[in-house]
Design a protein around this motif. Structure first.
Motif, PDB file in Angstrom:
ATOM      1  N   UNK A 109     -62.048 -68.846 104.623  1.00  0.00           N
ATOM      2  CA  UNK A 109     -62.091 -69.411 103.174  1.00  0.00           C
ATOM      3  C   UNK A 109     -61.676 -68.072 102.292  1.00  0.00           C
ATOM      4  N   UNK A 110     -60.950 -68.480 101.313  1.00  0.00           N
ATOM      5  CA  UNK A 110     -60.610 -67.218 100.290  1.00  0.00           C
ATOM      6  C   UNK A 110     -60.694 -67.674  98.867  1.00  0.00           C
ATOM      7  N   UNK A 111     -60.650 -66.731  97.844  1.00  0.00           N
ATOM      8  CA  UNK A 111     -60.767 -67.178  96.527  1.00  0.00           C
ATOM      9  C   UNK A 111     -60.207 -66.043  95.647  1.00  0.00           C
ATOM     10  N   UNK A 112     -58.955 -66.155  95.223  1.00  0.00           N
ATOM     11  CA  UNK A 112     -58.563 -65.426  94.431  1.00  0.00           C
ATOM     12  C   UNK A 112     -59.082 -65.333  92.983  1.00  0.00           C
ATOM     13  N   UNK A 113     -59.779 -64.310  92.402  1.00  0.00           N
ATOM     14  CA  UNK A 113     -60.497 -64.415  91.196  1.00  0.00           C
ATOM     15  C   UNK A 113     -59.362 -64.302  89.947  1.00  0.00           C
ATOM     16  N   UNK A 114     -58.557 -65.266  89.798  1.00  0.00           N
ATOM     17  CA  UNK A 114     -57.619 -65.007  88.728  1.00  0.00           C
ATOM     18  C   UNK A 114     -57.041 -66.241  88.415  1.00  0.00           C
ATOM     19  N   UNK A 115     -56.640 -66.497  87.130  1.00  0.00           N
ATOM     20  CA  UNK A 115     -56.213 -67.936  86.893  1.00  0.00           C
ATOM     21  C   UNK A 115     -55.509 -67.877  85.486  1.00  0.00           C
ATOM     22  N   UNK A 116     -55.138 -68.896  84.891  1.00  0.00           N
ATOM     23  CA  UNK A 116     -54.777 -68.993  83.269  1.00  0.00           C
ATOM     24  C   UNK A 116     -55.329 -70.289  82.844  1.00  0.00           C
ATOM     25  N   UNK A 117     -55.119 -70.372  81.502  1.00  0.00           N
ATOM     26  CA  UNK A 117     -55.667 -71.841  80.982  1.00  0.00           C
ATOM     27  C   UNK A 117     -54.827 -72.822  81.107  1.00  0.00           C
ATOM     28  N   UNK A 118     -53.397 -72.432  81.530  1.00  0.00           N
ATOM     29  CA  UNK A 118     -52.359 -73.611  81.870  1.00  0.00           C
ATOM     30  C   UNK A 118     -52.503 -73.751  83.333  1.00  0.00           C
ATOM     31  N   UNK A 119     -52.107 -75.078  83.888  1.00  0.00           N
ATOM     32  CA  UNK A 119     -51.817 -75.358  85.025  1.00  0.00           C
ATOM     33  C   UNK A 119     -50.366 -75.951  85.579  1.00  0.00           C
ATOM     34  N   UNK A 120     -50.150 -75.795  86.860  1.00  0.00           N
ATOM     35  CA  UNK A 120     -48.780 -76.193  87.296  1.00  0.00           C
ATOM     36  C   UNK A 120     -47.998 -75.329  87.688  1.00  0.00           C
ATOM     37  N   UNK A 121     -46.889 -75.497  88.378  1.00  0.00           N
ATOM     38  CA  UNK A 121     -45.995 -74.671  88.785  1.00  0.00           C
ATOM     39  C   UNK A 121     -45.222 -73.652  87.565  1.00  0.00           C
ATOM     40  N   UNK A 122     -44.831 -74.391  86.387  1.00  0.00           N
ATOM     41  CA  UNK A 122     -44.423 -73.587  85.291  1.00  0.00           C
ATOM     42  C   UNK A 122     -45.189 -72.589  84.685  1.00  0.00           C
ATOM     43  N   UNK A 123     -46.534 -72.573  85.045  1.00  0.00           N
ATOM     44  CA  UNK A 123     -47.357 -71.650  84.451  1.00  0.00           C
ATOM     45  C   UNK A 123     -47.501 -70.370  85.627  1.00  0.00           C
ATOM     46  N   UNK A 124     -46.946 -70.566  86.752  1.00  0.00           N
ATOM     47  CA  UNK A 124     -47.238 -69.480  87.698  1.00  0.00           C
ATOM     48  C   UNK A 124     -46.483 -68.269  87.341  1.00  0.00           C
ATOM     49  N   UNK A 125     -46.997 -67.240  88.024  1.00  0.00           N
ATOM     50  CA  UNK A 125     -46.365 -65.913  88.047  1.00  0.00           C
ATOM     51  C   UNK A 125     -46.601 -65.033  89.112  1.00  0.00           C
ATOM     52  N   UNK A 126     -45.510 -64.461  89.734  1.00  0.00           N
ATOM     53  CA  UNK A 126     -45.805 -63.557  91.008  1.00  0.00           C
ATOM     54  C   UNK A 126     -46.767 -62.520  90.969  1.00  0.00           C
ATOM     55  N   UNK A 127     -47.040 -62.041  89.536  1.00  0.00           N
ATOM     56  CA  UNK A 127     -48.005 -60.879  89.530  1.00  0.00           C
ATOM     57  C   UNK A 127     -49.364 -61.581  88.807  1.00  0.00           C
ATOM     58  N   UNK A 128     -49.675 -62.772  89.111  1.00  0.00           N
ATOM     59  CA  UNK A 128     -50.984 -63.232  88.783  1.00  0.00           C
ATOM     60  C   UNK A 128     -52.093 -62.462  89.040  1.00  0.00           C
ATOM     61  N   UNK A 129     -52.259 -62.091  90.320  1.00  0.00           N
ATOM     62  CA  UNK A 129     -53.132 -61.682  91.104  1.00  0.00           C
ATOM     63  C   UNK A 129     -53.359 -60.154  91.075  1.00  0.00           C
ATOM     64  N   UNK A 130     -52.440 -59.507  90.526  1.00  0.00           N
ATOM     65  CA  UNK A 130     -52.079 -57.806  90.641  1.00  0.00           C
ATOM     66  C   UNK A 130     -53.413 -57.472  90.098  1.00  0.00           C
ATOM     67  N   UNK A 131     -54.135 -56.790  90.995  1.00  0.00           N
ATOM     68  CA  UNK A 131     -55.363 -55.606  90.619  1.00  0.00           C
ATOM     69  C   UNK A 131     -56.650 -56.619  90.402  1.00  0.00           C
TER      70      UNK A 131
END
Length: 361
Positions: A109-131
Motif C-alpha cells: 500500500x502506498x500514498x503520494x501526498x500530493x494532489x490538486x483541487x481539480x480531478x480527472x486526467x486533464x488535470x494531471x501533470x508529470x511533475x505532480x509528485x516532485x519533491x
C-alpha cells in the motif's frame, strides 16, 4: 521497471503514468470509463491497449472504497509481478484484501501526498509528485522485489519515500489532510448565504482558509468513508476547543472585569497553541520552517508583471524563497509579497525601487 499497468486514469493515476512514460517505461492504461483512459493516452500517459502479458508493476488508482475490489480483480487476473495502490487510506483496503484470502506478498500500500483541487486526467501533470512525500506501508510479508518496484516508481515520480505503518498513516492523514478539509468546507459554507456586501470584503486570509474547499465532494466522500474514525476523533477534540473558545468570547462580552480577563486568557491560550502548532509545519523542501522577510511590491494586473519582478530580483542576485499575491478588491492591481532571507530584504527593496517598482513598507 520496464512495463507498468495503471488502473484508474484520474488525476493521480494519469500523473503517475505521465511520469513513468517520461522515464521510458511502457505504460498501459485501464479504466472503467474507456473514454477517460483514451484521454490519458492522448495526453502521452501511455497506451489504452491491454498488455500482452504480465507487466512489472500494476498501479491501482481507484477511489478508496473500491481499491480492494480492483486490486483483488487485478491479482486474480495475474496482470503484474507486483501490485500497489495510491489511495489516501491504507489500513482498510489491506484488511479487506486479507479478508478475501489473497496472497499479499506481491502487494504494498502506498500514498503520494500530493494532489490538486481539480480531478480527472486533464488535470494531471508529470511533475505532480516532485519533491513531495510518498508513503510506503510494507509489512513483514511484503516481497523485497515488490518494495523495490514501489521505490523505483517513487524515484521515477521524483517523490520522497516515507515508510510508515498503515494505521499510523491513516491517523496522520486524518490530522494533516482529512480533518482540515472538512474544517475548510465548514468555514466556506458560512459564505454560501452571506450578504454580498460581506463577501466582497474577502481577503487573502479567507482565500487561504477556504482554498481546499473547492475540491470535488464525491471524491472526498470516498476518502472520508474509508477513514471516518480517526477524523471523527479529531473533530471531537476540535469541537471541545470550539466550545471553550465560544465560552471565552461570551465572557469577553461581560461587564464583569474578572469574566473579561478570564475570557481574554482563554482566547490567548488557543491563539498561543495555534502559534505552537503552526511552527511545526515543515518549511521549504520539508525542512524546518524558517523566518523570511517580506518585500511587498505593488503591481498592475497586466501581462508580464510577475516575470519582470522575478527577473529584476534575479539580476539583484536575490533568491525568492516563496511568493504570495493579494489582489486589490475592485481594482486592476495587487500586492506581491516576496519572501526572502532577512539579510537579502534591504538589497532586494533597493534594487526594485531603482527599477521603478513601488515598495510598500
Amino acid at each position: 521497471m520496464r512495463t507498468a499497468l495503471v488502473i484508474g486514469t484520474g488525476l493521480i493515476g494519469t500523473s503517475a503514468a505521465l511520469a513513468l512514460a517520461q522515464r521510458g517505461v511502457t505504460v498501459h492504461l485501464e479504466d472503467r470509463d474507456p473514454e477517460q483512459a483514451r484521454t490519458a493516452a492522448a495526453l502521452g500517459a501511455g497506451t489504452d491497449e491491454a498488455p500482452d502479458g504480465p507487466v512489472d508493476l500494476a498501479v491501482v488508482a481507484a477511489p478508496p472504497a473500491h481499491v480492494a475490489a480492483v486490486l483483488a480483480d487485478a491479482m486474480r487476473r495475474g496482470v503484474a509481478r507486483g501490485y500497489l495502490d495510491v489511495a489516501s487510506v491504507k489500513g482498510g483496503p489491506r484488511r479487506e484484501l486479507e479478508a478475501l484470502g489473497l496472497d499479499l506478498s506481491a502487494y504494498i500500500g502506498t500514498h503520494p501526498m500530493s494532489g490538486r483541487e481539480k480531478s480527472g486526467p486533464l488535470a494531471a501533470t508529470g511533475d505532480l509528485f516532485e519533491g513531495r512525500p510518498w508513503v510506503l506501508t510494507p509489512t513483514r510479508d511484503t516481497d523485497t522485489e515488490v518494495l523495490n518496484l514501489a521505490l523505483e516508481l517513487v524515484s521515477h515520480c521524483r517523490a520522497v519515500p516515507v515508510v510508515m505503518d498503515a494505521d499510523a498513516h491513516d491517523r496522520a492523514v486524518a490530522l494533516v489532510s482529512h480533518m482540515p478539509h472538512l474544517v475548510s468546507s465548514m468555514v466556506a459554507a458560512r459564505l454560501e448565504h452571506a450578504e454580498e456586501s460581506a463577501v466582497r470584503l474577502c481577503g487573502q486570509g479567507i482565500r487561504d482558509v477556504t482554498r481546499i474547499a473547492a475540491s470535488d465532494p464525491r471524491m472526498w466522500i470516498d476518502i472520508l468513508s474509508a477513514n471516518p474514525g480517526p477524523v471523527a476523533d479529531l473533530l471531537a477534540d476540535l469541537s471541545a476547543d470550539l466550545d471553550e473558545t465560544v465560552r471565552a468570547l461570551r465572557a469577553l462580552q461581560s461587564f464583569d472585569d474578572a469574566k473579561r480577563r478570564e475570557g481574554a486568557a482563554g482566547i490567548e491560550d488557543v491563539l498561543r497553541r495555534g502559534n505552537a502548532g503552526q511552527v511545526r509545519v515543515p518549511g521549504k523542501h520539508g525542512s524546518a520552517p524558517r523566518a523570511y522577510e517580506i518585500v511587498a511590491v505593488l503591481i498592475d494586473d497586466q501581462p508580464g508583471q510577475l516575470a519582470r519582478i522575478f527577473a529584476d530580483a534575479g539580476q539583484a542576485g536575490v533568491n525568492i524563497e516563496d511568493v504570495r499575491i493579494e489582489h486589490a478588491t475592485g481594482q486592476q492591481a495587487g500586492l506581491v509579497q516576496l519572501m526572502v532571507e532577512p539579510k537579502a530584504a534591504p538589497l532586494l527593496s533597493a534594487a526594485l525601487r531603482e527599477r521603478g517598482w513601488a515598495i510598500r513598507q
